[in-house]
Design a protein around this motif. Sequence first.
Motif, mmCIF file in Angstrom:
data_model
loop_
_atom_site.group_PDB
_atom_site.id
_atom_site.type_symbol
_atom_site.label_atom_id
_atom_site.label_comp_id
_atom_site.label_asym_id
_atom_site.label_seq_id
_atom_site.Cartn_x
_atom_site.Cartn_y
_atom_site.Cartn_z
ATOM 1 N N GLY A 128 0.788 -1.225 0.000
ATOM 2 C CA GLY A 128 0.000 0.000 0.000
ATOM 3 C C GLY A 128 0.818 1.273 0.000
ATOM 4 N N LYS A 129 2.135 1.169 -0.121
ATOM 5 C CA LYS A 129 3.003 2.349 -0.118
ATOM 6 C C LYS A 129 3.729 2.454 -1.469
ATOM 7 C CE LYS A 129 2.086 2.999 4.265
ATOM 8 N NZ LYS A 129 1.209 4.097 4.718
ATOM 9 N N PRO A 130 3.382 3.446 -2.295
ATOM 10 C CA PRO A 130 4.078 3.624 -3.576
ATOM 11 C C PRO A 130 5.484 4.181 -3.350
ATOM 12 C CG PRO A 130 1.928 4.746 -3.537
ATOM 13 C CD PRO A 130 2.266 4.387 -2.133
ATOM 14 N N ALA A 131 6.412 3.776 -4.184
ATOM 15 C CA ALA A 131 7.790 4.251 -4.042
ATOM 16 C C ALA A 131 7.886 5.763 -4.171
ATOM 17 C CB ALA A 131 8.686 3.577 -5.078
ATOM 18 N N ASP A 132 6.996 6.359 -4.970
ATOM 19 C CA ASP A 132 7.145 7.790 -5.221
ATOM 20 C C ASP A 132 6.600 8.680 -4.105
ATOM 21 O OD1 ASP A 132 4.429 7.525 -5.591
ATOM 22 O OD2 ASP A 132 4.416 8.148 -7.685
ATOM 23 N N VAL A 133 6.146 8.090 -2.971
ATOM 24 C CA VAL A 133 5.737 8.928 -1.842
ATOM 25 C C VAL A 133 6.815 8.986 -0.765
ATOM 26 C CG1 VAL A 133 3.305 8.385 -2.216
ATOM 27 C CG2 VAL A 133 4.593 7.116 -0.484
ATOM 28 N N ASP A 134 7.924 8.311 -0.981
ATOM 29 C CA ASP A 134 8.965 8.306 0.036
ATOM 30 C C ASP A 134 9.733 9.626 -0.020
ATOM 31 O OD1 ASP A 134 11.171 7.841 1.704
ATOM 32 O OD2 ASP A 134 11.028 5.690 1.361
ATOM 33 N N ALA A 135 9.416 10.504 0.906
ATOM 34 C CA ALA A 135 9.991 11.854 0.872
ATOM 35 C C ALA A 135 11.491 11.849 1.096
ATOM 36 C CB ALA A 135 9.312 12.734 1.924
ATOM 37 N N GLN A 136 12.024 10.813 1.736
ATOM 38 C CA GLN A 136 13.463 10.738 1.949
ATOM 39 C C GLN A 136 14.215 10.805 0.622
ATOM 40 O OE1 GLN A 136 15.099 10.122 5.188
ATOM 41 N NE2 GLN A 136 16.878 10.791 4.025
ATOM 42 N N SER A 137 13.649 10.172 -0.395
ATOM 43 C CA SER A 137 14.282 10.209 -1.711
ATOM 44 C C SER A 137 14.402 11.641 -2.213
ATOM 45 C CB SER A 137 13.477 9.384 -2.712
ATOM 46 O OG SER A 137 13.501 8.015 -2.384
ATOM 47 N N LEU A 138 13.361 12.424 -2.007
ATOM 48 C CA LEU A 138 13.370 13.798 -2.486
ATOM 49 C C LEU A 138 14.346 14.646 -1.690
ATOM 50 C CD1 LEU A 138 9.503 14.220 -2.901
ATOM 51 C CD2 LEU A 138 11.173 13.443 -4.591
ATOM 52 N N ARG A 139 14.405 14.429 -0.364
ATOM 53 C CA ARG A 139 15.335 15.205 0.469
ATOM 54 C C ARG A 139 16.779 14.917 0.105
ATOM 55 N NH1 ARG A 139 11.707 13.702 4.628
ATOM 56 N NH2 ARG A 139 13.138 12.107 5.397
ATOM 57 N N ASP A 140 17.063 13.709 -0.330
ATOM 58 C CA ASP A 140 18.433 13.331 -0.644
ATOM 59 C C ASP A 140 18.794 13.542 -2.112
ATOM 60 O OD1 ASP A 140 18.943 12.670 1.944
ATOM 61 O OD2 ASP A 140 18.501 10.546 1.698
ATOM 62 N N GLY A 141 17.928 14.216 -2.851
ATOM 63 C CA GLY A 141 18.261 14.565 -4.225
ATOM 64 C C GLY A 141 17.745 13.613 -5.277
ATOM 65 N N GLY A 142 17.124 12.507 -4.866
ATOM 66 C CA GLY A 142 16.546 11.578 -5.827
ATOM 67 C C GLY A 142 15.150 12.009 -6.223
ATOM 68 N N SER A 143 14.569 11.289 -7.153
ATOM 69 C CA SER A 143 13.241 11.669 -7.637
ATOM 70 C C SER A 143 12.136 10.803 -7.063
ATOM 71 C CB SER A 143 13.213 11.559 -9.168
ATOM 72 O OG SER A 143 13.319 10.202 -9.552
ATOM 73 N N TYR A 155 17.451 7.271 -1.623
ATOM 74 C CA TYR A 155 17.248 6.569 -0.369
ATOM 75 C C TYR A 155 15.748 6.343 -0.187
ATOM 76 C CZ TYR A 155 18.643 5.370 4.427
ATOM 77 O OH TYR A 155 18.918 4.725 5.598
ATOM 78 N N ASN A 156 15.309 5.094 -0.345
ATOM 79 C CA ASN A 156 13.887 4.847 -0.500
ATOM 80 C C ASN A 156 13.485 3.568 0.213
ATOM 81 O OD1 ASN A 156 11.434 3.741 -1.994
ATOM 82 N ND2 ASN A 156 11.574 5.790 -2.881
#
Length: 330
Positions: A128-143, A155-156
């Motif tokens: 129930g958790k999509p990969a693209d909602v992991d905010a850690q990825s965005l904070r670390d420069g990933g998409s 980092y996801n």
Amino acid sequence: MHEAVRQAERRTTPGIEDIAAFHAAQVADLSHREVLGPLLPGNGASGAVSFRGRIATTWGESTRPEMCFSLTKTVLAVLAGVAFDRGMIPDADTPVADTADLPVRIGPRVTWTHLLQQTSGWAGELWGKPADVDAQSLRDGGSAAYAEPGVEWAYNDVRVNLLALALTVLWRRPLDDVARTELFGPLGFSDTWSWHGYRNSLVVVDGVELPVVSGGAHWGGGLWASAVDLVRLGELILARGSWYGERLVSPEWIDESWRPCPANPDYGFLWWLNDRRTVFPEAPSSGRCARGCGNRHLLWVDPDRELVVVSHWSDSAGSLVRDVSDAITV
């Protein structure tokens, strides 16, 4: 050294007694904040230091298990190494789909290396958790959105949970059982540790429904272990994978785990590398570590100093490692 650990004990992370409120404040994904796994209240700062294979000092309740958060990821990497040593993973660059029949679509180009280096670019959904909602990825420069495998480091937790799922299918049994028989049991861990998934993280293998542990605690769960137990894991790594004459993981896998990722030279196979002094600028460049919850949980391994430092719930991990390292003569 003793003053360093006293300082670490004094700088306990605030708010950990109400772990639900603390945990909620750490999760920035407002659309998917529902916790799916169990939470364990913190009990103050604790830790242990081992030098040349012997525990030099401890502080706090060092035998009490604590949530390890993303420190859990590194344990996944070690278990992947045990599978590699047994020929279950022919090569880290083997596509995952060639070795594990997963219930989710992963694509033919995603390899074990990609999952272990957090460069898979996978954009699916688990539990129930999509990969693209992991905010850690965005904070670390990933998409966090789809990227070509191997191109982008992000980092996801969802993608790390995909690794946990793949290893469960590969081993054909729950990973907490694998850890018990192949790693923690031989290392002499106490009976206080546990490893949790989510209430809905299940997979059917050979007609049997198996629980799948989580690789972190972004939505709860993960590894719960004491500082004294985790020191043993660090000592195993310092001993190049051998424990009292028994080979638990190969030196080759440890070396591969510490090879810098092309997309992030501070990262290996779910290990942080301090070669460039960017992970902990104040600490020696020879250190490698597993860490979680913003460095509040740390397993630090320094081969040059034959040093292992484990810290739970301290807000001064970098200073702790620096001061303990300064007390050790190389």
